[in-house]
Design an enzyme around this catalytic site. Structure first.
Site, PDB file in Angstrom:
ATOM      1  N   ASN A   1       0.823  -1.363   0.266  1.00 58.56           N
ATOM      2  CA  ASN A   1      -0.119  -0.072  -0.041  1.00 58.56           C
ATOM      3  C   ASN A   1       0.845   1.249   0.072  1.00 58.56           C
ATOM      4  O   ASN A   1       1.983   1.334   0.422  1.00 58.56           O
ATOM      5  CB  ASN A   1      -0.807  -0.051   1.252  1.00 58.56           C
TER       6      ASN A   1
ATOM      7  N   TRP B   1      -1.308   8.220   9.888  1.00 56.45           N
ATOM      8  CA  TRP B   1      -2.054   7.427   9.114  1.00 56.45           C
ATOM      9  C   TRP B   1      -3.581   7.582  10.214  1.00 56.45           C
ATOM     10  O   TRP B   1      -3.349   7.025  11.265  1.00 56.45           O
ATOM     11  CB  TRP B   1      -1.669   6.115   8.695  1.00 56.45           C
TER      12      TRP B   1
ATOM     13  N   ASP C   1      -3.897  22.374   9.155  1.00 57.16           N
ATOM     14  CA  ASP C   1      -4.292  21.359   8.144  1.00 57.16           C
ATOM     15  C   ASP C   1      -5.021  21.977   7.010  1.00 57.16           C
ATOM     16  O   ASP C   1      -5.244  23.119   7.134  1.00 57.16           O
ATOM     17  CB  ASP C   1      -5.196  20.247   9.025  1.00 57.16           C
TER      18      ASP C   1
HETATM   19  C1  FMN Z   1      -1.533  16.876   1.141  1.00 51.50           C
HETATM   20  C2  FMN Z   1      -2.183  15.580   1.749  1.00 51.50           C
HETATM   21  C3  FMN Z   1      -1.802  15.323   2.844  1.00 51.50           C
HETATM   22  C4  FMN Z   1      -2.574  14.306   3.545  1.00 51.50           C
HETATM   23  N1  FMN Z   1      -2.316  13.862   4.914  1.00 51.50           N
HETATM   24  C5  FMN Z   1      -2.800  12.666   5.399  1.00 51.50           C
HETATM   25  C6  FMN Z   1      -2.658  12.420   6.769  1.00 51.50           C
HETATM   26  O1  FMN Z   1      -1.679  12.999   7.395  1.00 51.50           O
HETATM   27  N2  FMN Z   1      -3.064  11.290   7.387  1.00 51.50           N
HETATM   28  C7  FMN Z   1      -4.163  10.487   6.521  1.00 51.50           C
HETATM   29  O2  FMN Z   1      -4.662   9.584   6.908  1.00 51.50           O
HETATM   30  N3  FMN Z   1      -4.465  11.127   5.396  1.00 51.50           N
HETATM   31  C8  FMN Z   1      -3.971  12.140   4.665  1.00 51.50           C
HETATM   32  N4  FMN Z   1      -4.231  12.410   3.481  1.00 51.50           N
HETATM   33  C9  FMN Z   1      -5.486  11.681   2.839  1.00 51.50           C
HETATM   34  C10 FMN Z   1      -4.678  10.439   2.161  1.00 51.50           C
HETATM   35  O3  FMN Z   1      -3.509  10.473   1.531  1.00 51.50           O
HETATM   36  C11 FMN Z   1      -5.654   9.684   1.265  1.00 51.50           C
HETATM   37  O4  FMN Z   1      -7.003   9.393   2.066  1.00 51.50           O
HETATM   38  C12 FMN Z   1      -5.332   8.567   0.680  1.00 51.50           C
HETATM   39  O5  FMN Z   1      -6.505   7.833  -0.159  1.00 51.50           O
HETATM   40  C13 FMN Z   1      -5.129   7.374   1.647  1.00 51.50           C
HETATM   41  O6  FMN Z   1      -4.584   6.186   1.140  1.00 51.50           O
HETATM   42  P1  FMN Z   1      -4.989   4.677   1.636  1.00 51.50           P
HETATM   43  O7  FMN Z   1      -6.444   4.558   1.135  1.00 51.50           O
HETATM   44  O8  FMN Z   1      -4.006   3.908   0.923  1.00 51.50           O
HETATM   45  O9  FMN Z   1      -4.925   4.673   3.115  1.00 51.50           O
HETATM   46  C14 FMN Z   1      -3.513  13.486   2.860  1.00 51.50           C
HETATM   47  C15 FMN Z   1      -3.906  13.867   1.571  1.00 51.50           C
HETATM   48  C16 FMN Z   1      -3.285  15.057   0.773  1.00 51.50           C
HETATM   49  C17 FMN Z   1      -3.545  15.464  -0.443  1.00 51.50           C
HETATM   50 MN    MN Z   2      -4.586   2.262  -0.376  1.00 55.86          MN
END
Ligand code: FMN
Ligand code: MN
Length: 487
Positions: free
Chosen positions: A175, A193, A288
């Site tokens: 992932n 996360w 944020d």
């Molecule tokens: C600039 C940016 C920062 C982000 N920071 C976080 C974070 O700190 N924690 C989090 O859970 N998601 C964060 N996200 C959202 C996740 O990247 C997004 O939900 C992604 O789909 C997660 O991948 P996954 O589904 O494989 O967990 C962020 C997105 C962006 C664009």
């Molecule tokens: Mn994913």
């Protein structure tokens, strides 16, 4: 066609007049953030910024690389954000093959995905320099973005464009998610996360097995790879396969030096390490993308075992804050790219709009072709059950003749069409970790508004009125006589 790496994309931005170089020395503590914030707020998102001299580090910083519709399209090598939706529709909307000839002719289409599977390579630019003995994060120009970021015991620096790579210990499935990284010291960071995300699910499995969890944080790659880390894909879909599809070429991956986690070979910087099951530490606060500080909370701790990077590393960062910011354009790309996938489950959906002011999860406007009573409410409940749409705090459904991209027209229709008792659905459930309005973290209320025309079966006891429109004949007359009126 695909960008080889981040620097090739930066060259394209520069030749397109989309990159500004700041040659004087700037401070990674707040100053780069303030300059970038001004740029994001200028017309259309301004330019990408390349900071050549950053105080305290020998590496340059680049910000705002995705921060306009033009740069978002350039990053994915397309003319319009809908181009990718069309490629996805093309793959999805194929009538089932009837004859053998038809079946055989489908093969190249099905093959289309398999040819984008990531490839493993043995030598990688991201491993030009290997620091295994005394890895030290303080060498890198990691930014402090907002004044109250971090804890008194640290400098409030965060990696804001990290691609966090993990592996499911049961299935071995990889992932990649973008989860911000709070720097505690030279070799310790937070791992932010949210509990709803795939990285957290992997961590829970390691915790249940009471095993140390390997992970790697890659920074800077081909922009399709960076974007893919943010895409709300189902857990079973490898973000690197999706990135390969976006860039039309497989992503080349290389094995880390100290674990068997694989990272994009073209990365600028890779931080390898592990998390110990159950070890947590206060992470945040952090300015944020809601425009507020997200509260400090306990998150897992990441221990650095090795840092690898390119000799002349370029460090990319994003500044999040009150919209419009760079990530709003990434959100808009997601809105367009994921529309055909939403239509797979909800064939009545015509269009959606996630307004930038709603910072992804706060609001979504949806137009539908309604053909039976209660259909808008079905869409509302259905969307709340779909992946990261569970975070949508406000869903507004309108009829198909409303252009949801026109917020003013949509607001007029909604405000006129709604009986607030009959048409509102309030439900409780999970909320985005960043929501600060609910009484409890991650749990609270969401609202759906059915602003479609109501029928007798839906309880409407009166005729629905006709919307105003001038007669064609008079409109034509006025058009042809317009100059005669002396305008
Ligand atoms: C600039 C940016 C920062 C982000 N920071 C976080 C974070 O700190 N924690 C989090 O859970 N998601 C964060 N996200 C959202 C996740 O990247 C997004 O939900 C992604 O789909 C997660 O991948 P996954 O589904 O494989 O967990 C962020 C997105 C962006 C664009
Ligand atoms: Mn994913």
């Amino acid at each position: 066609m695909a960008y080889k790496d981040l620097r090739e994309f930066l060259n394209i931005l520069e030749t397109n007049g989309e990159l500004h170089r700041v040659k004087v020395e700037v401070d990674p503590i707040l100053e780069i953030s303030a300059i970038t914030d001004c740029m994001c707020k200028s017309a259309g998102g301004g330019k990408a910024l390349f900071f050549e001299k950053v105080r305290g580090s020998s590496y340059p910083v680049v910000t705002n690389i995705f921060g306009s519709f033009k740069r978002m399209c350039l990053s994915l090598g397309i003319g319009h954000l809908d181009d990718i939706a069309r490629r996805i529709e093309d793959l999805l909307n194929q009538a089932p093959p009837k004859t053998l000839v038809e079946k055989l002719s489908m093969l190249p289409k099905l093959f289309e995905f398999s040819k984008y599977l990531p490839k493993t390579v043995r030598h990688a630019p991201c491993q030009e320099v290997i620091e295994k003995e005394a890895p030290d994060l303080s060498k890198f120009p990691i930014l402090k973005c907002w004044p109250d970021d971090g804890q008194p015991s640290d400098e409030g620096r965060f990696i804001t464009f990290p691609m966090v790579f993990t592996k499911d210990p049961e299935t071995g499935r990889p992932n990649c998610g973008m989860y911000r990284i709070h720097i505690y010291d030279k070799k310790t960071t937070g791992m932010h996360w949210h509990i709803h995300k795939d990285g957290a699910r992997h961590y829970d499995k390691y915790k249940a097995l009471n095993q140390r969890m390997p992970a790697a944080i890659a920074v800077g790659s081909d922009p399709a790879v960076i974007y893919a880390a943010t895409a709300p894909l189902p857990e079973a879909v490898d973000e690197m396969l999706f990135a390969g599809f976006l860039r039309r070429e497989p992503v080349e991956m290389v094995k880390c030096i100290t674990s068997d986690i694989e990272v994009p070979a073209n990365s600028e910087l890779v931080i390898e390490g592990h998390l110990d099951p159950g070890e947590t530490r206060i992470e945040g606060p952090f300015g944020d993308h809601t425009g507020f500080y997200s509260a400090a909370d306990y998150y897992p701790v990441f221990h650095v075992t090795c840092i690898t990077h390119r000799k002349d590393m370029i460090y990319p960062a994003t500044i999040v804050g009150k919209p419009p910011m760079e990530d709003c354009y990434m959100g808009k790309a997601t809105e367009r790219i994921f529309l055909p996938l939403m239509k797979l489950d909800f064939s009545e959906i015509k269009d959606i709009n996630l307004p930038m002011e709603g910072v992804f999860h706060n609001a979504c406007l949806i137009s539908i072709r309604k053909s039976y009573p209660g259909q808008a409410k079905k869409v509302i409940h259905g969307l709340w059950g779909k992946g990261q749409m569970m975070f949508a705090k406000l869903l507004i459904v309108v009829d198909e003749d409303v252009d949801v991209q026109d917020i003013s027209y949509t607001a007029w229709r909604v405000l006129n069409n709604v009986d607030w008792k009959r048409d509102v659905v309030i439900a409780e459930g999970p909320l985005d970790d960043l929501d600060h309005s609910a009484n409890f973290p991650r749990y609270g209320a969401k609202m759906g508004i059915d602003a479609t025309r109501k029928t007798r079966e839906e309880g409407m006891m009166r005729e629905w009125p006709q919307e105003l429109a001038m007669s064609e004949e008079i409109r034509r007359r006025v058009d042809t006589r317009w100059k005669e009126y002396g305008f």
